[in-house]
Design a protein around this motif. Structure first.
Motif, mmCIF file in Angstrom:
data_model
loop_
_atom_site.group_PDB
_atom_site.id
_atom_site.type_symbol
_atom_site.label_atom_id
_atom_site.label_comp_id
_atom_site.label_asym_id
_atom_site.label_seq_id
_atom_site.Cartn_x
_atom_site.Cartn_y
_atom_site.Cartn_z
ATOM 1 N N GLN A 132 -8.522 -15.366 -15.732
ATOM 2 C CA GLN A 132 -7.916 -14.533 -14.446
ATOM 3 C C GLN A 132 -8.707 -13.424 -14.240
ATOM 4 O OE1 GLN A 132 -5.065 -15.950 -13.207
ATOM 5 N NE2 GLN A 132 -5.302 -17.663 -14.520
ATOM 6 N N LYS B 189 -12.030 -19.973 -12.711
ATOM 7 C CA LYS B 189 -11.651 -18.715 -12.465
ATOM 8 C C LYS B 189 -10.588 -18.715 -11.432
ATOM 9 C CE LYS B 189 -15.999 -17.117 -14.340
ATOM 10 N NZ LYS B 189 -16.823 -18.595 -14.704
ATOM 11 N N VAL B 190 -9.656 -17.835 -11.740
ATOM 12 C CA VAL B 190 -8.470 -17.581 -10.549
ATOM 13 C C VAL B 190 -8.623 -16.195 -9.947
ATOM 14 C CG1 VAL B 190 -6.095 -17.910 -10.028
ATOM 15 C CG2 VAL B 190 -7.430 -19.519 -11.730
ATOM 16 N N ARG C 29 -6.856 -13.117 -7.956
ATOM 17 C CA ARG C 29 -5.673 -12.569 -7.414
ATOM 18 C C ARG C 29 -6.030 -10.987 -6.926
ATOM 19 N NH1 ARG C 29 -1.370 -15.818 -10.029
ATOM 20 N NH2 ARG C 29 -2.116 -17.201 -11.691
ATOM 21 N N MET D 40 -3.602 -22.335 -18.445
ATOM 22 C CA MET D 40 -3.002 -21.764 -17.103
ATOM 23 C C MET D 40 -1.629 -21.554 -17.190
ATOM 24 S SD MET D 40 -5.725 -23.817 -14.644
ATOM 25 C CE MET D 40 -5.005 -23.210 -13.217
ATOM 26 N N VAL E 241 -0.214 -17.588 -18.452
ATOM 27 C CA VAL E 241 -0.711 -16.517 -17.991
ATOM 28 C C VAL E 241 0.268 -15.303 -18.038
ATOM 29 C CG1 VAL E 241 -1.393 -15.362 -15.742
ATOM 30 C CG2 VAL E 241 -2.009 -17.750 -16.257
ATOM 31 N N ILE F 193 0.438 -10.541 -14.342
ATOM 32 C CA ILE F 193 -0.737 -11.390 -13.704
ATOM 33 C C ILE F 193 -0.074 -12.410 -12.633
ATOM 34 C CG2 ILE F 193 -2.944 -12.575 -13.449
ATOM 35 C CD1 ILE F 193 -3.410 -11.191 -16.266
ATOM 36 N N VAL G 189 -2.197 -15.290 -5.422
ATOM 37 C CA VAL G 189 -3.586 -15.890 -5.388
ATOM 38 C C VAL G 189 -4.111 -16.100 -3.852
ATOM 39 C CG1 VAL G 189 -5.187 -18.198 -5.775
ATOM 40 C CG2 VAL G 189 -3.423 -17.063 -7.461
#
Length: 223
Positions: free
Chosen positions: A16, A70-71, A73, A106, A109, A113, A118
């Motif tokens: 994240q 990878k995400v 935000r 996932m 999380v 977060i 997103v």
């Protein structure tokens, strides 16, 4: 069973990334990408991740054995100091701030977060190409023929820096590490010249925004 099913990626894991985007004086697309990529490689070389005794080492190893998602935000106001309280590494580049967190499933999380958006992380480009830092640094170029939001681009830049860290030659990697793992988004070099220089290339998994296999970003070490 889905044709793309991978038992080694079940459940899927991700790193994240949280970017600070305040309403007043928000960072540019270029700065966000550089900060996010810097945060990624600084986490990966942090003693807590880089070494078998580190508390994040097993998580990083488990994630790198899967698809390295990878995400990205965005956070503003009180949300930014809230995520600073979670284990991770914050980096700044060109006035932008990003924090990378140890990877994990996932569906696990942390709530601080998970509640962050997103979608909607899409910043305007810098009015002029940002000046490169003193070398050595990682130059990252995004494919100009591929349209991506800032959040997607930041994740792709994180992938490029990650691959460069793992695949760059020992001497070049050592110099980059000693110089603080600085990152620059190259916009003033023609794409075909960038491809010729690149050490690594990112081909997207196709989960969001672009078709699978698309070359999204490339990277090389300068200096």
């Amino acid at each position: 069973m889905r044709p793309d099913y991978d038992p080694l990626d079940d459940p899927p894991w991700a790193m994240q990334l949280v970017v600070r985007v305040e309403k007043a004086d928000p960072p540019s697309h270029d700065a966000v990408c550089a900060a996010a990529a810097t945060a990624v490689v600084r986490l990966l070389t942090d003693p807590r991740a880089d070494g078998p005794e580190g508390e994040w080492h097993a998580r990083v190893h488990g994630w790198e054995s899967r698809r390295i998602r990878k995400v990205a935000r965005r956070a503003r106001g009180i949300r930014w100091p809230e995520v600073q309280e979670l284990p991770g590494v914050t980096a700044e580049a060109y006035g932008a701030q990003a924090r990378a967190f140890p990877p994990g499933p996932m569906d696990e999380v942390p709530p601080q977060i998970a509640k962050l958006q997103v979608a909607g992380l899409d910043q305007p480009p810098a009015e002029e190409p940002l000046p490169p830092p003193d070398g050595p640094y990682a130059a990252i170029a995004l494919n100009p023929d591929v349209t991506m939001t800032t959040g997607k681009a930041a994740a792709q830049c994180g992938h490029a820096a990650h691959l460069l860290l793992r695949q760059a030659g020992g001497r070049a990697r050592k110099r980059w590490l000693e110089n603080g793992l600085r990152v620059h988004l190259a916009r003033d070099v023609p794409w075909h010249d960038c491809v010729d220089r690149a050490t690594v290339a990112v081909r997207d998994g196709g989960f969001t925004e672009v078709p699978p296999g698309t070359m999204t970003a490339i990277a090389w070490i300068v200096g």
